[in-house]
Motif scaffolding. Structure first.
Motif, mmCIF file in Angstrom:
data_model
loop_
_atom_site.group_PDB
_atom_site.id
_atom_site.type_symbol
_atom_site.label_atom_id
_atom_site.label_comp_id
_atom_site.label_asym_id
_atom_site.label_seq_id
_atom_site.Cartn_x
_atom_site.Cartn_y
_atom_site.Cartn_z
ATOM 1 N N LEU A 96 16.380 -55.725 -16.826
ATOM 2 C CA LEU A 96 15.486 -56.603 -17.846
ATOM 3 C C LEU A 96 13.981 -56.372 -16.812
ATOM 4 N N ARG A 97 13.356 -55.919 -15.891
ATOM 5 C CA ARG A 97 11.954 -56.305 -15.443
ATOM 6 C C ARG A 97 11.213 -55.139 -16.247
ATOM 7 N N THR A 98 12.444 -54.508 -16.526
ATOM 8 C CA THR A 98 11.042 -53.111 -17.611
ATOM 9 C C THR A 98 11.176 -52.781 -18.844
ATOM 10 N N GLU A 99 12.388 -54.246 -19.246
ATOM 11 C CA GLU A 99 12.815 -53.176 -21.310
ATOM 12 C C GLU A 99 11.323 -53.924 -21.590
ATOM 13 N N LYS A 100 11.693 -53.361 -23.557
ATOM 14 C CA LYS A 100 10.079 -53.257 -23.771
ATOM 15 C C LYS A 100 10.034 -54.653 -25.305
ATOM 16 N N PRO A 101 9.603 -55.207 -25.268
ATOM 17 C CA PRO A 101 9.818 -56.324 -26.448
ATOM 18 C C PRO A 101 9.208 -55.196 -27.929
ATOM 19 N N LEU A 102 10.476 -54.864 -27.974
ATOM 20 C CA LEU A 102 10.797 -54.388 -29.534
ATOM 21 C C LEU A 102 11.504 -55.380 -30.286
ATOM 22 N N ALA A 103 11.069 -55.083 -32.082
ATOM 23 C CA ALA A 103 12.011 -55.596 -32.766
ATOM 24 C C ALA A 103 11.760 -54.503 -34.133
ATOM 25 N N PRO A 104 12.444 -53.898 -33.677
ATOM 26 C CA PRO A 104 12.041 -52.694 -34.981
ATOM 27 C C PRO A 104 12.563 -53.580 -36.543
ATOM 28 N N ARG A 105 11.585 -52.814 -37.433
ATOM 29 C CA ARG A 105 12.235 -52.984 -38.839
ATOM 30 C C ARG A 105 13.380 -52.849 -39.929
ATOM 31 N N ASP A 106 14.039 -52.729 -40.291
ATOM 32 C CA ASP A 106 15.216 -51.478 -41.190
ATOM 33 C C ASP A 106 14.763 -50.697 -41.770
ATOM 34 N N ASP A 107 12.740 -50.743 -42.074
ATOM 35 C CA ASP A 107 12.298 -48.830 -43.236
ATOM 36 C C ASP A 107 12.019 -48.459 -41.758
ATOM 37 N N GLN A 108 11.920 -48.724 -40.392
ATOM 38 C CA GLN A 108 11.178 -47.832 -39.158
ATOM 39 C C GLN A 108 12.406 -47.123 -38.533
ATOM 40 N N PHE A 109 12.006 -46.109 -37.697
ATOM 41 C CA PHE A 109 12.322 -45.286 -37.623
ATOM 42 C C PHE A 109 12.597 -45.792 -35.935
ATOM 43 N N ILE A 110 14.082 -45.105 -34.684
ATOM 44 C CA ILE A 110 13.920 -44.737 -33.320
ATOM 45 C C ILE A 110 13.697 -43.409 -33.217
ATOM 46 N N TYR A 111 12.737 -42.852 -32.379
ATOM 47 C CA TYR A 111 11.887 -41.602 -31.673
ATOM 48 C C TYR A 111 12.369 -41.795 -30.708
ATOM 49 N N THR A 112 12.768 -40.310 -30.201
ATOM 50 C CA THR A 112 13.813 -40.088 -28.761
ATOM 51 C C THR A 112 13.227 -38.737 -28.750
ATOM 52 N N LYS A 113 12.332 -38.634 -27.446
ATOM 53 C CA LYS A 113 12.069 -37.065 -26.375
ATOM 54 C C LYS A 113 13.158 -36.640 -25.779
ATOM 55 N N GLU A 114 13.851 -35.671 -25.880
ATOM 56 C CA GLU A 114 15.309 -35.627 -23.884
ATOM 57 C C GLU A 114 14.716 -34.635 -23.657
ATOM 58 N N VAL A 115 14.584 -34.306 -22.185
ATOM 59 C CA VAL A 115 14.600 -32.866 -21.735
ATOM 60 C C VAL A 115 15.554 -32.306 -21.502
ATOM 61 N N ILE A 116 16.040 -31.240 -22.134
ATOM 62 C CA ILE A 116 18.139 -30.668 -21.719
ATOM 63 C C ILE A 116 17.117 -29.520 -20.448
ATOM 64 N N GLU A 117 17.874 -28.603 -19.199
ATOM 65 C CA GLU A 117 17.505 -27.961 -18.488
ATOM 66 C C GLU A 117 19.004 -27.557 -18.189
ATOM 67 N N ARG A 118 18.917 -26.475 -18.150
ATOM 68 C CA ARG A 118 20.511 -25.580 -17.991
ATOM 69 C C ARG A 118 20.399 -24.411 -16.669
ATOM 70 N N ARG A 119 20.331 -24.030 -15.998
ATOM 71 C CA ARG A 119 20.300 -23.926 -14.524
ATOM 72 C C ARG A 119 21.817 -22.993 -14.441
ATOM 73 N N PRO A 120 22.555 -21.296 -14.189
ATOM 74 C CA PRO A 120 23.953 -20.439 -14.629
ATOM 75 C C PRO A 120 23.951 -21.265 -12.856
ATOM 76 N N VAL A 121 24.839 -21.769 -12.917
ATOM 77 C CA VAL A 121 25.563 -22.085 -11.403
ATOM 78 C C VAL A 121 25.689 -19.829 -10.513
ATOM 79 N N SER A 122 25.262 -19.357 -10.933
ATOM 80 C CA SER A 122 25.191 -18.083 -10.652
ATOM 81 C C SER A 122 24.314 -17.675 -9.764
ATOM 82 N N GLY A 123 23.274 -17.921 -9.960
ATOM 83 C CA GLY A 123 21.866 -17.442 -10.292
ATOM 84 C C GLY A 123 21.579 -17.368 -11.493
#
Length: 317
Positions: A96-123
């Motif tokens: 509630l404290r940090t939510e973004k006051p956004l209201a996208p239009r139907d003709d727009q796009f939702i952008y997401t940038k995500e980081v995924i990291e993988r480390r072998p359990v065996s090293g």
């Protein structure tokens, strides 16, 4: 089973799945769950299904607690005891404290940038992907997704096709922001919600999937994300990870979903949702995953570093 590896095999250019195909996909995706899953009328968009699979670990237990060490600068650290309910309700307040006051239009796009990291359990060395995706708000335009570095265009929706969570802002605004009513609305999806009826234990697995998928949506109407966290705080079957961990530069508390009762073959979901130990802000996900081709086991972390609303594919906020 690693849902991301499974979803990479799906063809986004294929026609909408039949009811039977959707049922088989849901079974494969959530076969560890012991309770029967209700069928949904929503054909699942490839990116949204990924989000649901990634986030379906979210839920809460009202009794599980953990003692978390606090650095105080003194010779001996103090401790405080927190429950999964406390963490998730704290996450609701932070949302509630940090939510973004956004209201996208139907003709727009939702952008997401995500980081995924993988480390072998065996090293071994860490492998890292930075995935950027653009999802059409109403499905009327081609989107573009990246998953573990696998990039492709997503075609426009066919007539009558929809997603969970809903892409259209008008559909999201119809969802209740009262936690109890939100739970009932998702439980009784496709019909008139019975707000006065308690949710049975066998109905919670699918409700949790819907709630968790909703939380993975980058942009939500005011109060809806907080309501989803509050609703999850009443769900059975989740425990707090003992101790504390470090995640993306934060001291974190882990919440783990238990997908089945003790003694079953699917006792533990293996995923951890991680929250900041001080603010309870949601940070991201950590889990163990097995590569399909090599059977090699990895510790995988993923977290969103940017999101927003843009006017076209490849534009960034």
């Amino acid at each position: 089973m690693n849902e991301i590896e499974l979803l990479r095999e799906w063809d986004a250019d294929a026609p909408p799945l039949s009811d039977a195909a959707r049922a088989r996909a849901r079974f494969r995706l959530h076969q560890a769950m012991q309770a029967p899953a209700a069928r949904t009328r929503f054909p699942v968009h490839r990116r949204q299904l990924l989000r649901v699979g990634v986030a379906c670990a979210t839920a809460a237990a009202v009794t599980a607690t953990v003692v978390v060490s606090q650095d105080t600068g003194e010779d001996a650290p103090r401790t405080r005891t927190v429950s999964a309910t406390t963490v998730l309700r704290g996450a609701a307040a932070e949302a509630l404290r940090t939510e973004k006051p956004l209201a996208p239009r139907d003709d727009q796009f939702i952008y997401t940038k995500e980081v995924i990291e993988r480390r072998p359990v065996s090293g071994g060395p860490v492998k890292k992907w930075v995935d950027e995706s653009w999802s059409s708000v109403d499905g009327s335009k081609k989107g573009y997704v990246s998953e573990l570095g696998h990039k492709q265009w997503v075609p426009v929706f066919q007539p009558g096709q929809s997603t969970w969570p809903p892409s259209k802002w008008s559909e999201l605004e119809k969802l209740p922001t009262d936690p109890g009513k939100l739970t009932a609305a998702l439980r009784d999806m496709g019909g008139k919600p019975d707000y006065g009826r308690p949710t049975r234990a066998d109905e919670w697995p699918m409700v949790q999937i819907f709630l968790s998928g909703l939380l993975r949506h980058s942009v939500l109407p005011k109060g809806l994300r907080s309501a989803a966290f509050e609703a999850l705080a009443t769900a059975p079957g989740v425990k707090v990870l003992p101790g504390r961990t470090e995640f993306n530069g934060h001291t974190a508390i882990g919440v783990r979903y238990v997908v089945g009762p003790p003694g079953t073959s699917a006792k533990d979901g293996g995923r951890l949702l991680l929250f900041d130990a001080k603010t309870y802000r949601y940070l991201g996900l950590r889990e163990r995953t097995t590569a399909k081709l090599t059977s090699k086991v990895y510790e995988q972390s993923q977290y969103i570093v940017a999101d927003g609303v843009v006017d076209r594919v490849f534009q960034r906020p």
